[in-house]
Each structure stands twice: as structure tokens, then as C-alpha cells.
Write an enzyme that holds these catalytic residues in place. Structure first.
Site, PDB file in Angstrom:
ATOM      1  N   SER A 101       0.900  -1.553   0.161  1.00 30.82           N
ATOM      2  CA  SER A 101       0.183   0.195   0.148  1.00 30.82           C
ATOM      3  C   SER A 101       0.728   1.323  -0.218  1.00 30.82           C
ATOM      4  O   SER A 101       1.404   1.447  -1.233  1.00 30.82           O
ATOM      5  CB  SER A 101      -1.015   0.124   1.227  1.00 30.82           C
ATOM      6  OG  SER A 101      -1.683   1.064   0.939  1.00 30.82           O
ATOM      7  N   ASP A 240      -1.824   6.605  -3.422  1.00 27.97           N
ATOM      8  CA  ASP A 240      -1.143   5.296  -2.835  1.00 27.97           C
ATOM      9  C   ASP A 240      -0.395   4.205  -3.956  1.00 27.97           C
ATOM     10  O   ASP A 240      -1.139   4.947  -4.640  1.00 27.97           O
ATOM     11  CB  ASP A 240      -2.173   4.972  -0.892  1.00 27.97           C
ATOM     12  CG  ASP A 240      -2.844   4.100  -1.595  1.00 27.97           C
ATOM     13  OD1 ASP A 240      -3.597   4.068  -2.255  1.00 27.97           O
ATOM     14  OD2 ASP A 240      -2.785   2.891  -0.740  1.00 27.97           O
ATOM     15  N   ASP A 242      -0.872   1.229  -4.324  1.00 28.76           N
ATOM     16  CA  ASP A 242      -2.360   0.777  -4.504  1.00 28.76           C
ATOM     17  C   ASP A 242      -2.947   0.933  -5.076  1.00 28.76           C
ATOM     18  O   ASP A 242      -3.954   0.657  -5.609  1.00 28.76           O
ATOM     19  CB  ASP A 242      -2.115  -0.926  -3.915  1.00 28.76           C
ATOM     20  CG  ASP A 242      -2.389  -0.564  -2.473  1.00 28.76           C
ATOM     21  OD1 ASP A 242      -2.703   0.159  -1.783  1.00 28.76           O
ATOM     22  OD2 ASP A 242      -3.897  -1.345  -2.100  1.00 28.76           O
ATOM     23  N   ASP A 244      -5.805   2.349  -3.646  1.00 34.08           N
ATOM     24  CA  ASP A 244      -7.249   2.423  -3.022  1.00 34.08           C
ATOM     25  C   ASP A 244      -6.919   3.415  -1.615  1.00 34.08           C
ATOM     26  O   ASP A 244      -8.133   3.842  -1.439  1.00 34.08           O
ATOM     27  CB  ASP A 244      -7.134   0.938  -1.450  1.00 34.08           C
ATOM     28  CG  ASP A 244      -6.092   0.794  -0.990  1.00 34.08           C
ATOM     29  OD1 ASP A 244      -5.554   1.745  -0.910  1.00 34.08           O
ATOM     30  OD2 ASP A 244      -6.190  -0.244  -0.088  1.00 34.08           O
TER      31      ASP A 244
END
Length: 451
Positions: A101, A240, A242, A244
């Protein structure tokens, strides 16, 4: 039963140190394959962000799943919510995300989605851990899994994101700076906004395996703020690593975090004819968000920190909209997990429909000053129960006298204790947070001193 490996957002750690090693990932793929694959439907999707370690971990997981007799479909670098969406629409038994993340490239992790595109429940994670305690035994040769690649995954997800934006609206006339954090959104987010009509100025869209989240993205918005001002943009959008999470920046260069974005989306939903159920935030959500949602005539509930807990409360209470200050926003009528691109599109929908700037929309919520201090601690050290800390918290709550909040919370992903204080006066909030953080450091030193 307490979980050994799974935390609040899957399994995460430093690359090369247990459990983020190739041998563990091989075993994890096998164990997860045995639990997740159903009879007659034994395929999983595997995607990743742009960390260099993703290649190594992807290969190990692929081998583990194949050893369990599970077919693997490799997606390459894709946002986490894209993997959730594709898992559901491609009828896979599960989806796997290789990502840490918002963390730096030295870290990596694994999280799973069930066949309906939602994060695994505790019982399933415990079942995988139980299999991990068994020796790895490959399936018979004739039943081993195969691996293949899905080359059109980015295009499928781009079209999904575009469908979440009202057809009668357009982003034409908007200039957007889009910070991709050198992460998984780099090859999809700019295309989504461009194809909907916006002029897009991409930022941090050239990943090299090492620069993910490095002074860019939703945790480091200064570059985005400067770019918005430099290009006289209408707004900036930062994801960010990833994809999400999302935060935004208005035309003045001011950050609008997840609380502000959640308020804007809720208000737009009410303008569109109403919103079912409560809005769900977390214990870290700003008190101003709770008050703003209340003025809209909606109940506001607080879940534990972690988007999975927001999701659980939404399901339990019959809501569809929730999120975290960090920018994890969930809209259950459009996605099954936090989706940075889809969330940003809903804010842009409000801007287009109301013909108002992001700054004007965000000003509808009166934010209370809030400070969070991350204090490094050793895992398992009970600093919150130490008298030095409890006394400091009690003193702070007495001074705030119901005008604000104090919250201490261990991070689920890092060895830190988060000290959050909010109230009406910035100076008082800052001083209070630092006083409590000092008490935590003192207690930690006492508890970890050699005997």
C-alpha cells in the site's frame, strides 16, 4: 483464536524478513489455494503494485498455487480495487494483491479477496493459517495448476471506472494534476480522467521498482500542491501505491483528506435524491465530519480503524457510504472495496453537477484542528496501560472538557502507537498531543529498560 500472520490489511512486512520471503510465499500460495479454491472453479487472479520485490513474490505465490492444483491468472501491475473488480467479473475463486500500500519499497505484503471481490473474513484467514502449519504437499502431477496472463486487464478496469461517472456529465474544461505515487495507478488513472474529458497533467507516473510512494502520493502531497499551483489546475488527485486511497488538492493548493471527500460525496448523494443508511467513519474521523453529516440529516457511526471494519459496519447497519481520513473511501453501490479512482470521480461528479470548485464543496464541513503523532514502540509492550500514559490522557481529557477527543491506537501495519488529539484550538491540540506522546515515550523506555 489470535492470528499469527494476518493483520488488519493482510500480511505485511520487510522484504527478505519473515514472513515476506520467497519460501513463505510458496507455502502461503499452497495453503491459500487449498482453502480458497472451490471444486470446479480452481483459478485465482494475482496482481501487484510496482515494487521490485513483486516479481519475486509473484513467482513464489504462483508456484504455491500451482502446487495446490490451482490455476493462476497473472494481471501484472494493477490497483488493488481493480483486482477486486476483476476477481468478481472473471468468476475467479479468489484475488491476490502483492502490495504494501502506502509503505516504501523495502516493504511488501499480501492481501486476498474472496470470489465476490471482498476482503477475507477472520474465519477464512484462520483457515489459511491452519494450512500453513501443515507440510507442503503438491497435488498429483495430473492435477497441478497452470499459469497464464490476462493482457487486457487495464482496459477492463478503465472502462469500469468510467461507467461509475454519470454519462450526462463530463470533465471537459477541468485541468487535473494526477499523482500516481509511482504505483499501480500509473497506467490507468490518467487514462480514466483523460477519456472523460479532462486535461491531465500526470505526476509520479514513472515507476522504477524503488520509487513507489517516495515523496509522492497521498501521504506526501507537497509535490502535488506545488504542481496544482504551478499549472493553475482546478484540482489535484493523489493515490497511494496500490490505488485504494485518494486525497485531493483544491485550486489553492489546500489538501482535502478522506474526511472532506467523504462529506462531499455524501452531500452529492443527498442532492441526487438521498442516501440509504448511515455514513460510517472510524474512531479517527474528524469530529467536524460527524457534525457535517449530522447537518445533512444522516446518522454517523464510527468503526475501528481499517477499511475492512468500515465495510463490516456498513453491511451490518445497512449503509453504502463510508471511509477513513486516510482516503480509503467505500461506496458499496459502486465497488466492493476502497477505490481511489472511483472515489475521486464521485468528487469530480459533485464539482461538475454543482458547478462549484473543490474548495467551495469542502468548505461545507467545519474541520476541528486535529494532530496525530506516531510514537515508535516495540510490539507487545503495553504502554497504553502504564500509569504515566493513563494519567496524561486523563489530564488531557479534563482540559478539553468535552470540547474535543483523545485517542491512542496501536497501528495495525507499523510498530507505532498513534496519538490523536482534536479540539477547537490548534495550539492546545498540538501541546496536548506532544504531552501525551512524551508520556508514551517515557513509559516505553521504562517498560523496555534492562532489568
Amino acid at each position: 483464536m489470535k492470528k499469527e500472520y494476518f493483520g488488519t490489511d493482510g500480511i505485511r512486512g520487510t522484504v527478505g524478513e519473515p514472513p515476506i520471503t520467497p519460501d513463505f510465499m510458496l507455502h502461503l500460495g499452497w495453503a491459500a489455494g487449498r482453502v480458497l479454491a472451490r471444486a470446479g472453479q480452481s483459478s485465482v487472479l494475482v496482481g501487484k503494485d510496482t515494487r521490485i520485490s513483486g516479481y519475486m513474490l509473484e513467482s513464489a505465490l504462483e508456484s504455491g498455487f500451482a502446487a495446490a492444483g490451482v490455476n493462476v491468472k497473472l494481471l501484472g501491475p494493477m490497483p488493488t480495487p481493480a483486482i477486486a473488480y476483476l476477481t468478481r467479473t472473471l468468476r475467479a475463486a479468489a484475488g491476490v494483491v502483492i502490495s504494501a500500500s502506502h509503505n516504501p519499497h523495502e516493504d511488501n505484503g499480501i492481501k486476498f479477496f474472496s470470489d465476490d471481490g471482498e476482503k477475507l473474513d477472520d474465519a477464512t484467514e484462520l483457515a489459511i493459517e491452519a494450512e500453513l502449519r501443515q507440510p507442503l504437499k503438491p497435488a498429483p502431477s495430473a492435477r497441478l495448476g497452470k499459469a497464464s496472463r490476462i493482457n487486457d486487464a487495464p482496459g477492463r478496469y478503465i472502462e469500469f471506472c468510467k461507467r461509475s461517472f454519470p454519462y450526462e456529465l463530463s470533465l471537459r474544461g477541468l485541468r487535473l494534476v494526477v499523482d500516481c505515487a509511482n504505483g499501480a495507478t500509473y497506467h490507468v488513472a490518467p487514462a480514466v480522467f483523460h477519456e472523460l474529458g479532462a486535461e491531465v497533467i500526470p505526476l509520479a507516473d514513472d515507476p522504477d521498482g524503488l520509487n513507489i510512494n517516495a515523496d509522492c502520493g497521498s501521504l506526501h502531497p507537497k509535490g502535488l500542491q506545488a504542481a496544482v499551483r504551478e499549472h493553475d489546475a482546478d484540482a489535484g488527485i493523489a493515490f497511494d501505491g496500490d490505488g485504494d486511497r485518494v486525497i485531493m488538492v483544491d485550486h489553492r493548493g489546500e489538501v482535502v483528506d478522506g474526511d472532506g471527500l467523504l462529506y462531499i460525496i455524501a452531500r452529492q448523494r443527498m442532492a441526487n435524491g438521498g442516501l440509504a443508511g448511515p455514513v460510517v467513519g472510524t474512531v479517527m474521523s474528524n469530529l467536524g465530519l460527524e457534525q457535517g453529516i449530522g447537518r445533512l440529516g444522516l446518522p454517523f457511526l464510527r468503526a475501528k480503524v481499517g477499511d475492512r471494519y468500515v465495510m463490516e459496519m456498513l453491511r451490518r447497519e445497512g449503509g453504502i457510504l463510508g471511509g477513513e481520513s486516510s482516503g480509503h473511501l467505500i461506496c458499496l453501490d459502486r465497488t466492493t472495496t476502497g477505490d481511489g479512482i472511483v472515489s475521486a470521480l464521485q468528487v469530480l461528479e459533485a464539482m461538475a453537477a454543482q458547478e462549484r470548485t473543490l474548495a467551495e464543496l469542502a468548505d461545507g464541513m467545519d474541520r476541528l484542528p486535529q494532530i496525530m503523532v506516531n510514537v515508535p514502540i516495540s510490539r507487545g509492550v503495553p504502554v497504553q496501560d502504564h500509569a504515566t500514559v493513563t494519567d496524561a490522557v486523563r489530564d488531557a481529557e479534563t482540559r478539553l472538557a468535552g470540547r474535543g477527543r483523545v485517542l491512542l491506537r496501536p497501528s495495525g501495519t507499523e510498530p507505532v502507537l498513534r496519538v490523536m488529539v482534536e479540539g477547537p484550538d490548534q495550539a492546545e491540540v498540538s501541546a496536548t498531543a506532544e504531552a501525551i506522546a512524551g508520556a508514551v515515550r517515557e513509559a516505553h523506555a521504562t517498560l523496555t529498560a534492562p532489568r
